[in-house]
Enzyme design. Structure first.
Site, PDB file in Angstrom:
ATOM      1  N   CYS A 122      46.835  19.534  -9.410  1.00 11.49           N
ATOM      2  CA  CYS A 122      45.572  20.255  -9.036  1.00 11.49           C
ATOM      3  C   CYS A 122      44.816  20.408 -10.165  1.00 11.49           C
ATOM      4  O   CYS A 122      44.138  21.665 -10.257  1.00 11.49           O
ATOM      5  CB  CYS A 122      45.797  21.222  -8.136  1.00 11.49           C
ATOM      6  SG  CYS A 122      46.685  21.124  -6.522  1.00 11.49           S
TER       7      CYS A 122
ATOM      8  N   TRP B 128      41.228  27.901  -7.171  1.00  9.59           N
ATOM      9  CA  TRP B 128      42.531  27.725  -6.582  1.00  9.59           C
ATOM     10  C   TRP B 128      43.728  28.304  -7.390  1.00  9.59           C
ATOM     11  O   TRP B 128      44.629  28.518  -7.162  1.00  9.59           O
ATOM     12  CB  TRP B 128      42.898  26.059  -6.334  1.00  9.59           C
ATOM     13  CG  TRP B 128      44.259  26.026  -5.613  1.00  9.59           C
ATOM     14  CD1 TRP B 128      44.843  25.969  -4.396  1.00  9.59           C
ATOM     15  CD2 TRP B 128      45.295  25.396  -6.469  1.00  9.59           C
ATOM     16  NE1 TRP B 128      45.998  25.403  -4.360  1.00  9.59           N
ATOM     17  CE2 TRP B 128      46.571  25.323  -5.761  1.00  9.59           C
ATOM     18  CE3 TRP B 128      45.708  25.220  -7.945  1.00  9.59           C
ATOM     19  CZ2 TRP B 128      47.733  24.969  -6.161  1.00  9.59           C
ATOM     20  CZ3 TRP B 128      46.664  24.968  -8.429  1.00  9.59           C
ATOM     21  CH2 TRP B 128      47.820  24.739  -7.514  1.00  9.59           C
TER      22      TRP B 128
ATOM     23  N   HIS C 174      46.328  14.809  -0.690  1.00  8.16           N
ATOM     24  CA  HIS C 174      46.555  14.390  -1.935  1.00  8.16           C
ATOM     25  C   HIS C 174      46.814  12.982  -2.184  1.00  8.16           C
ATOM     26  O   HIS C 174      47.773  12.297  -2.989  1.00  8.16           O
ATOM     27  CB  HIS C 174      48.367  15.126  -2.133  1.00  8.16           C
ATOM     28  CG  HIS C 174      48.075  16.526  -2.698  1.00  8.16           C
ATOM     29  ND1 HIS C 174      49.343  17.183  -2.460  1.00  8.16           N
ATOM     30  CD2 HIS C 174      47.071  17.275  -3.084  1.00  8.16           C
ATOM     31  CE1 HIS C 174      48.815  18.548  -2.935  1.00  8.16           C
ATOM     32  NE2 HIS C 174      47.544  18.387  -3.240  1.00  8.16           N
TER      33      HIS C 174
ATOM     34  N   TYR D 272      41.875  23.140  -8.986  1.00  9.01           N
ATOM     35  CA  TYR D 272      40.903  22.374  -8.110  1.00  9.01           C
ATOM     36  C   TYR D 272      39.477  22.433  -8.888  1.00  9.01           C
ATOM     37  O   TYR D 272      38.465  22.501  -7.972  1.00  9.01           O
ATOM     38  CB  TYR D 272      40.826  23.170  -6.694  1.00  9.01           C
ATOM     39  CG  TYR D 272      42.046  22.800  -5.906  1.00  9.01           C
ATOM     40  CD1 TYR D 272      42.804  22.163  -6.317  1.00  9.01           C
ATOM     41  CD2 TYR D 272      41.904  23.429  -4.428  1.00  9.01           C
ATOM     42  CE1 TYR D 272      43.987  21.667  -5.469  1.00  9.01           C
ATOM     43  CE2 TYR D 272      42.913  22.967  -3.536  1.00  9.01           C
ATOM     44  CZ  TYR D 272      44.128  22.145  -4.065  1.00  9.01           C
ATOM     45  OH  TYR D 272      45.043  21.857  -3.420  1.00  9.01           O
TER      46      TYR D 272
END
Length: 981
Positions: A580, A642, A841, A624
């Site tokens: 991420c 995030w 993803h 993120y």
């Protein structure tokens, strides 16, 4: 519109559980005249973002201003009340997607009022302390400010009632009614003139039949345009002077409370569906006419300005096509008709002059389909109209299902006849038919014998933008997905043609030549990836191969497209769990990876030496976040709530020379987030493009775009909204030409909200500080989010994967068909379907051989894990005969070049053009590295070409690029890798 009235069996346990609490009487919260809903724990008021009238818009807490976006009017319904937002006319609603209605934590947002259990609430005095709790009828749970956050922008959910302060509300009266009832027209009658068109509402002269359409016509003052008012119930009836019939909301079956229901004339009955109130618009001048039966507004359908446009009811949003004024009638004559007649189907007109095909020269009325065969895809659900189970028997009911690869029972052929088309199923050979030739709303459809005498088996087409209404010839009603359902197997029926998304369809022709390789298994589930100068692809997961948690290293694999093999390695020397993260490729060819689970981590990978090293720690921990390479050669990272604390993720810049991060204090971490959306998600996955002089263009996913200056402490300025596009998180933005960006899809919330298929081009060529030119492009045929977009050397963009309703770690509502958008044609076509879903993803990248690699999805140790990849051969690699084309080859080209220089490239045959495409690095739908730059051929000698490179590093961002040659047919060569500085 959504109604959820079929889940009573699921609700019983929760309703029973409520009996232990005081079932207090419905309370005036807010009282008559409306008011705020103020959260006791924060002192902030529940609101919809100002101007956001979209279904699914978040309800968040904001400083109390008393603006209409914070005012909630109550409307009695079912066992309680609906809370109607005064600005939008939409209701406080518990998300009804899948089984979320009864789940703790399900989001609360605004949605078109449906009179259902999930938009019905009761206000109950708290069992201790002061204030009230708002209890959802659908679940027995309480409206709750998520996480008890006190910050501005925190969202709302439903949660078991515990009497906490974050589920306790008080109200301050609005101080004004929703809008005063006005005499419109006044005594003596008059016209109803639409503000957007300047035309007057009328019944066709001489038409006194029940069901006659109300349309807009040039204002003449004739009796067919004069409306007299007659007090009744809580408002007035509008009586047409020529016919003596009343302005009426169609009362057929359950259409009374549906957005888009037709308004026509009907014998006056003194009922709720012919009772209206005229209310002054909350901004601007003029009045809206509100139907008592639904609380919706009289609306000129589609905001069309053309003569003959019809009228419907629609949620009140203050739009000019629901704003009316009046001129008094010249006389007092009254011409009343007998009040007889029958209802006809809605949807008049036959479309533009079309040229149908086949049938011995027969040209059916209406528009022609784009091809004789293809898929029929519902706009609202992106699902296919299908013959369920591929059955061959007559009488099988038609429904919708996710469009599957190789499913002939989802393919249909349009066979022309004199008055319409037969629509034949490719599997069964039977025809799509309104069962028993029924003419009523709600009649089902089935596959029946394609006998010319079968009533209900002929259809005409009416093009609406990039979609079609499919109109039954015998009834005039439209093919419709029942109740706008997004469920598998939802029935396909006929209903009035309302132009709602469940009544229009994409007619999707067969794919042009294109193909996927077989699945290649990998040793991990890839979430992020980059193409290396060698042509190999590096992909990585997290500290585990198939899941993520917390660690100090990352599993990576390097895939070789030449051999089809991959090599797995665990990288631990940078102490960075690279899940991420933000990614970008530096001018010297290295890859920069920032944030993620190791929120302050920075790692650098050098493909020239195959070495990993640790970079300087981020000043602001984040995940993120999005990275972008600047024209200065520096890196900017931005956003990312995030990981680390929520909010405050200001931009920061790294340079190789400084070897540290510099915070841009004037580029607030919250400023580019979508207002009204919880910051945990609102500042994720920014679309960032480096341009001249170190500036960055922020294209979204927020509706508002921005120019960011990266010098010193930075600068931040609005670039205006992305036209009328909505917040589109988990959509994509791709630079397909110099200073031109293609935006595709996305959703109004990170998860559980339906995606859109909206596409736009954004031209930023006028540079920093200017207002970009934004134009709608051909919409996607499959609305999607969690997809990826890849620019080809031709300038076309391929959109691959995604879900119609994005839900992480699931493969529900998958989109198997990629789509190819052509900027020269402004068309979208489907391509060959992928073998497995590519959802949350997943990644996609352009390879140096001109193909597109797609991989991953999941990383959850669940059924949505896809530790594999496939490679797409796009249509431009095929010849006119449908076989793979002979490709040109670049036989000589430099491996390095300077900006502003000229280079020589030699090919094995004559070519027409050259293009540069920057190597990509991608994660979570974002690939800010990729961009395409067509090159100018400034001279040639045989097959040796002199190419001029732009001098502006805001156009050719320094770093590694793929140089492609394209022949006269658009067939590309395999690229040569060139480092440009």
């Amino acid at each position: 519109m959504r109604t959820f009235l079929t889940i009573s069996a699921l609700l019983a346990p929760m309703v029973t559980a409520l009996l232990g609490t005081p079932a207090l009487a419905q309370s005036a919260l807010p009282g008559p005249g409306g008011g705020t809903l103020k959260a006791a724990h924060s002192g902030l008021c529940l609101a919809v973002a100002a101007g956001n009238r979209a279904d699914g818009a978040a309800v968040t807490q904001q400083p109390c201003t008393g603006g209409d976006e914070q005012i909630w009017d109550t409307k009695p319904q079912r066992s309680g009340v609906a809370y109607v937002n005064r600005m939008s006319g939409k209701c406080l609603n518990v998300s009804g997607l899948t089984n979320a209605l009864t789940q703790a934590g399900t989001q609360v947002f605004q949605w078109t009022c449906a009179g259902a259990a999930n938009d019905t609430w009761t206000a109950q005095a708290q069992t201790w302390g002061s204030g009230y709790r708002l209890v959802a009828e659908v679940s027995g749970m309480c409206l709750n400010v998520s996480g008890a956050f006190t910050s501005v922008g925190a969202g709302t959910i439903q949660w078991p009632c515990v009497g906490a302060a974050n589920e306790t509300f008080t109200s301050t009266a609005a101080g004004r009614a929703a809008a005063p009832q006005s005499a419109l027209p006044g005594p003596g009658g008059g016209t109803l003139k639409a503000a957007h068109s300047g035309l007057c509402l009328a019944v066709a002269a001489g038409n006194r039949a029940d069901g006659a359409a109300i349309t807009q016509q040039p204002c003449t003052g004739g009796d067919e345009q004069i409306w007299d008012t007659k007090p009744q119930r809580s408002g007035v009836a509008y009586v047409n002077r020529m016919s003596g019939k009343c302005l009426n909301v169609s009362g057929l079956t359950n259409a009374l409370t549906q957005a888009g229901t037709q308004v026509f004339q009907w014998t006056c009955a003194g009922a709720a569906n012919d009772t209206w109130t005229a209310q002054a618009q909350t901004w601007g001048s003029g009045y809206r006419l509100v139907a008592e039966v639904s609380g919706m507004c009289l609306n000129v359908n589609g905001a069309f300005t053309s003569v003959g446009a019809g009228t419907i009811q629609w949620p009140c949003v203050g739009a000019v096509n629901e704003t009316f004024s009046s001129a008094p009638a010249a006389g007092m004559g009254s011409t009343t008709g007998p009040g007889t007649g029958t209802v006809g189907g809605s949807g008049s007109g036959t479309g533009g002059g079309s040229t149908g095909g086949g049938g011995g020269g027969t040209v059916p009325p209406g528009d022609a389909p784009p091809a004789t065969t293809g898929l029929i895809v519902a706009k609202h659900s992106a699902m296919c109209v299908e013959n369920p189970g591929a059955q061959t028997a007559a009488g099988v009911g038609i429904d919708q299902w996710p469009c599957e690869p190789g499913a002939t029972h989802m393919d249909w052929t349009f066979v022309p006849a004199s008055t319409g088309y037969q629509i034949r199923n490719a599997k069964s050979g039977l025809c799509l038919t309104v069962t028993n030739g029924a003419t009523n709303n709600g009649a089902g459809t089935s596959q029946q014998s394609c006998d010319a005498s079968t009533t209900g088996g002929l259809w005409t087409l009416r093009k609406v933008g990039g979609f079609y209404e499919i109109v039954a010839v015998h009834s005039g009603r439209c093919l419709t997905v029942s109740s706008a359902s997004r469920d598998n197997n939802a029935a396909v029926i006929q209903w009035d043609c309302t132009l709602q998304d469940n009544t229009v369809f994409a007619l999707v022709p067969p794919a042009p030549p294109s193909a996927w390789t077989p699945l290649t298994t990998l040793g991990l589930v890839p979430v992020s990836a980059t193409v290396m100068p060698s042509g190999k692809v590096m992909l990585w997961a997290a500290e585990s191969r198939t899941s993520f948690g917390s660690g100090n290293g990352t599993w990576i694999t390097v895939y070789d497209p030449g051999t089809g093999t991959s090599n797995d390695t665990y990288v631990s020397n940078t102490n960075h769990d690279m899940f991420c993260v933000g990614t970008n490729l530096l001018p010297d060819g290295r890859m920069m990876i920032t944030g993620g689970i190791t929120a302050g981590g920075t790692s650098l990978y050098n493909p020239d030496t195959n070495q990993w090293s640790t970079g300087p720690t981020l000043t602001i921990p984040r995940g993120y976040n999005a990275n972008v390479t600047l024209s200065t050669g520096e890196t900017m990272t931005y956003g990312g709530s995030w990981s680390g604390n929520i909010g405050g993720k200001s931009a920061e810049v790294w340079s190789a020379a400084a070897r540290s991060w510099r915070v841009l204090t004037n580029v607030s971490g919250d400023a580019a987030a979508e207002p009204g959306v919880d910051l945990y998600r609102a500042d994720n996955h920014f679309w960032l493009f480096g341009v001249s002089n170190g500036y960055v263009f922020h294209a979204g996913p927020s509706r508002e775009m921005h120019w960011i200056g990266t010098g010193g402490t930075g600068s931040f300025a609005s670039a205006g909204n992305r036209a009328d596009d909505a917040f589109s998180i988990n959509g994509t933005a791709t630079m397909f030409d110099v200073n031109r960006i293609f935006k595709a899809g996305g959703a109004p919330q990170y998860q559980y909200q339906p995606a859109n298929g909206a596409t736009y081009t954004i031209d930023i060529g006028r540079g920093p500080g200017s207002t970009p030119t934004v134009a709608a492009a051909a919409p996607l045929q499959f609305a999607r989010a969690f997809h990826n977009s890849v620019v080809l050397p031709s300038g076309d963009v391929i959109v691959v994967g995604g879900q119609t309703v994005p839900i992480p770690f699931t493969d529900s509502t998958p989109i198997y068909y990629p789509e190819l958008w052509s900027p020269t044609k402004n068309t979208v076509v489907r391509l060959a379907p992928i073998s497995v879903p590519r959802t949350y993803h997943s990644i996609a990248l352009l390879l140096p051989d001109g193909r597109v690699l797609s991989a991953g999805g999941g990383l959850c140790n669940c059924s949505a894990d896809h530790p594999n990849l496939q490679i797409l051969t796009p249509p431009y690699l095929y010849g006119a005969n449908g076989q793979l084309a002979s490709r040109p080859a670049i036989t000589a080209a430099p491996t390095a070049a300077a900006l502003g220089s000229t280079i020589k490239a030699t090919t094995d045959r004559a070519v027409r053009s050259f293009a540069l495409v920057r190597l990509g690095s991608t994660t979570h739908t974002v690939n800010n590295d990729q961009r395409r730059v067509p090159l100018t051929i400034s001279g040639s000698n045989g097959t040796q070409y002199i190419l001029a490179l732009p001098s502006d590093p805001g156009i050719v961002t320094p770093g590694n690029w793929m140089l492609f040659a394209l022949d006269a047919g658009g067939v590309p060569s395999i690229a040569k890798i060139m480092r440009i500085r």
